[in-house]
Scaffold this active site. Structure first.
Site, mmCIF file in Angstrom:
data_model
loop_
_atom_site.group_PDB
_atom_site.id
_atom_site.type_symbol
_atom_site.label_atom_id
_atom_site.label_comp_id
_atom_site.label_asym_id
_atom_site.label_seq_id
_atom_site.Cartn_x
_atom_site.Cartn_y
_atom_site.Cartn_z
ATOM 1 N N GLN A 123 7.079 2.889 -6.373
ATOM 2 C CA GLN A 123 7.850 3.835 -5.643
ATOM 3 C C GLN A 123 9.283 4.162 -6.583
ATOM 4 O OE1 GLN A 123 7.075 5.568 -2.951
ATOM 5 N NE2 GLN A 123 5.086 4.409 -2.956
ATOM 6 N N TYR A 144 0.905 -1.147 -0.219
ATOM 7 C CA TYR A 144 -0.196 -0.026 0.063
ATOM 8 C C TYR A 144 0.774 1.326 0.169
ATOM 9 C CZ TYR A 144 0.079 -0.523 5.264
ATOM 10 O OH TYR A 144 0.520 -0.423 6.696
ATOM 11 N N GLU A 145 0.159 2.401 -0.104
ATOM 12 C CA GLU A 145 0.759 3.786 -0.531
ATOM 13 C C GLU A 145 1.666 3.594 -1.718
ATOM 14 O OE1 GLU A 145 0.251 6.502 0.574
ATOM 15 O OE2 GLU A 145 -1.126 5.768 2.341
ATOM 16 N N GLY A 146 0.981 3.001 -2.798
ATOM 17 C CA GLY A 146 1.976 2.968 -3.844
ATOM 18 C C GLY A 146 2.760 1.671 -3.594
#
Ligand SMILES: Cc1cc2nc3c(=O)[nH]c(=O)nc-3n(C[C@H](O)[C@H](O)[C@H](O)COP(=O)(O)OP(=O)(O)OC[C@H]3O[C@@H](n4cnc5c(N)ncnc54)[C@H](O)[C@@H]3O)c2cc1C
Length: 621
Positions: free
Chosen positions: A449, A442-444
């Site tokens: 990233q 999650y969060e990309g």
């Protein structure tokens, strides 16, 4: 100095001996803080972590979240933990006192919260998202929105979330389908479904405020047409009292591999056409605004990874000291040999040192990044501020992805060190392993990233951010190369650093000629290479400081000429043991990891295209 969660001595080393965060306190903004105060806060945070958050961690895993009659309940023990955490002022500790905070420097907050991240990360998701969403309103909301929502969120009366993901829009947020239809009074009618929304529904508080990405009818496709809206579960009257239900229904709560106490929800907005949202900021600025929250959350995912990694390591060391099994390698042929604690076995020691070096390096990298963020708020002139901000932006994808990749390995090694017991739920390390996995997703995802690093961050400010990081690394090499005890290891750092520069220039040249395929194909190994060099730099920088401190102790004790006496001191003096351990981490990392970086870079530069040229059918027959 270990409470089985974090090594507080190492935290203090990074804060005061390595980063020298006292310089922050010279600025008016942080003038109320001092080293003593930070130590006191850290000790209070550790107590809360150990006595309040930690006991609820296995509970949360076993009990999980329940979804019944459309309502979500968190594990019972979380209610008390929430009250105590909020009551102790941690939810908005970094905000200014005028909105209920304490103005804590971000780097201090990270050091205080590391033990809490280690103690019970799923719980911290409720408070972390609340702070992030309230901060968005503080930065981009109108005065009316701040009055209506922000104060009740900072005080913990209500919580917050972040709503981006949809069934057809995961990594590609621009593909979202949630719509916002203009209403005559300036508000919007929101319709759509968001999935995987962390803490999307629960019974901790009476209301939840969702920042939701949606497209206003008629706006262009892709990320350029996205706006952001504040959508409360219950509407809020102008006097901040609760109004009617806002047509935000929970469709489902996911059954997950880990972080089971964090409710991951499907949220249906406007099933009955009665979901009202208020625009936050300007129209079509949704992605830019949400990035403020996403970047902080990415660093918090790095912290989550550090938390799991440090707890897994501290537990593994303790277990390795206690578990008696097998005879020492040098007594293998002696039938009368006595079994020893497994920490005596070379393979276990090697694994533990691998874990230790990575935990310490990642800690230094993450604290440094938060420190840069603090510096970016106080430095002057403008150019200096930009330098610190640039470092934050460059390091954010590395903190998120490198830390989460290595944390998984650290948690996995911890299970190996426990042997069969590690695989059983009577021992905590299997939960760390399961809870830790989500951090790479999650969060990309970590793949995204890496693309952010290669595609955006390397060229940012005409390459200036990378050059600033390179110059930090170079100064460590220059300092450590002349030190007798470290020079061979510093040479590995130098070799890895030169190979990284060479590869970065190679990517830049490819980019200039419009050949993006190789940098994109190799973004993941590039991020790991960059992460390895950064960790090597922080460990070597720490070793340099430790070397100086050790020499001072030896001089003071009059043992500088005797190797035997120096060695004996390791068992008698905690500082000698600690500083010797810092040097050991740096040396081991240099030989074990940095020595392979040049070959990794060569392998990327080789330019192998087979992964993209191979036919889809050839992946499996
Ligand atoms: C427990 C949990 C909590 C979550 N919490 C939230 C939350 O609070 N709010 C929220 O909005 N979302 C949340 N998410 C969603 C999460 O952010 C997404 O799952 C993630 O962004 C990936 O999207 P996806 O699952 O659709 O995978 P996909 O986007 O389908 O990706 C699948 C794979 O393809 C790769 N990939 C996709 N596109 C590309 C590309 N262009 N180039 C290279 N590789 C690519 C990805 O890296 C990944 O490996 C959560 C998810 C989980 C599981």
């Amino acid at each position: 100095m270990s409470n089985l969660l974090v090594n507080t001595r190492d935290q203090q080393f990074v804060l005061f001996e390595q980063l020298g965060i006292e310089k922050l306190f010279e600025n008016e903004k942080f003038a109320d803080f001092s080293q003593e105060m930070v130590l006191m806060m850290q000790s209070e945070a550790d107590k809360l972590a150990v006595n309040v958050l930690l006991p609820a961690y296995p509970d949360g895993d076993k009990e999980g979240c329940t979804f019944k009659d459309g309502k979500v309940s968190v594990p019972a023990s979380f209610h008390e933990v929430f009250k105590k955490y909020v009551g102790a002022g941690w939810l908005c500790s970094t905000e200014s006192p005028d909105v209920g905070g304490q103005g804590l420097p971000l780097v201090v907050r990270s050091a205080c919260l590391e033990s809490m991240f280690a103690a019970n990360y799923p719980f911290l998701m409720y408070t972390g998202l609340t702070h992030g969403a309230a901060h968005l309103i503080q930065q981009h909301g109108t005065e009316e929105q701040k009055m209506k929502y922000m104060y009740n969120m900072y005080s913990g009366r209500w919580t917050g979330t972040m709503c981006l993901t949809e069934p057809g829009a995961g990594s590609d947020v621009g593909a979202l389908k949630t719509t916002a239809q203009r209403l005559p009074d300036g508000t919007f009618n929101i319709t759509g479904t968001k999935i995987f929304i962390s803490c999307g529904d629960h019974d901790l508080t009476e209301n939840i405020v969702h920042p939701v990405l949606a497209r206003i009818e008629g706006d262009p496709p892709g990320t350029a047409g996205i706006s952001i809206f504040l959508v409360p579960k219950y509407r809020v009257n102008n006097d901040r009292t609760l109004g009617e239900f806002n047509d935000v229904r929970t469709g489902n709560v996911e059954h997950k591999m880990g972080i089971k106490a964090s409710a991951t929800c499907t949220l249906n907005f406007g099933d009955e056409g009665k979901c009202i949202g208020e625009l936050l900021g300007r129209e079509r600025q949704g992605m830019r605004i949400m990035f403020l929250m996403m970047n902080a959350s990415r660093l918090d995912v790095g912290m989550q990874s550090l938390g799991h990694a440090t707890a897994a390591y501290e537990h593994a060391v303790q277990y390795a000291k206690d578990r008696i099994q097998g005879v020492p390698v040098w007594e293998m042929k002696n039938p009368d040999a006595k079994a020893v604690p497994i920490i005596q076995h070379p393979d276990i020691r090697r694994k533990l040192l691998w874990m230790k070096a990575h935990v310490e390096g990642i800690r230094a990298m993450i604290y440094f990044t938060w420190f840069c963020m603090d510096m970016a708020t106080i430095a002057s002139p403008e150019k200096e501020r930009e330098k610190w901000q640039g470092l934050v932006e460059l390091l954010t994808p590395i903190c998120k992805a490198y830390a989460s990749e290595k944390a998984q390995l650290i948690c996995s090694y911890a299970i190996d060190i426990y042997g069969g017991y590690g695989y059983c739920s009577d021992y905590p390390v299997e939960q760390y392993f399961r809870d830790c996995k989500i951090a790479s997703i999650y969060e990309g995802t970590n793949g995204i990233q890496s693309l952010d690093l290669v595609g955006r961050k390397l060229g940012q400010r005409k390459g200036g951010d990378v050059m600033n990081m390179f110059s930090e690394i170079n100064s460590t090499i220059m300092k450590t190369k002349p030190i007798d005890d470290l020079k061979k290891h510093a040479a590995y750092l130098e070799e890895a650093y030169n190979a990284l520069i060479d590869l970065t220039l190679h990517f830049a040249q490819l980019g200039k000629s419009g050949s993006f395929l190789m940098p994109i194909l190799n973004a993941t190994p590039y991020l790991e290479i960059f992460g390895n060099v950064i960790i090597g730099h922080f460990l070597m920088q720490a070793a340099d400081i430790a070397d100086e401190k050790l020499n001072a102790i030896y001089r003071e004790k009059g043992v500088e000429d005797s190797k035997g006496k120096k060695r004996a001191l390791v068992h008698e003096d905690r500082d000698v043991a600690f500083y010797s351990g810092k040097i050991a981490s740096a040396k081991f990392f240099a030989v074990d990891v940095l020595s392979t970086v040049k070959a990794q870079c060569e392998s990327v530069k080789f330019g192998e295209r087979v992964p993209v040229e191979m036919a889809d059918e050839s992946f499996t027959y």
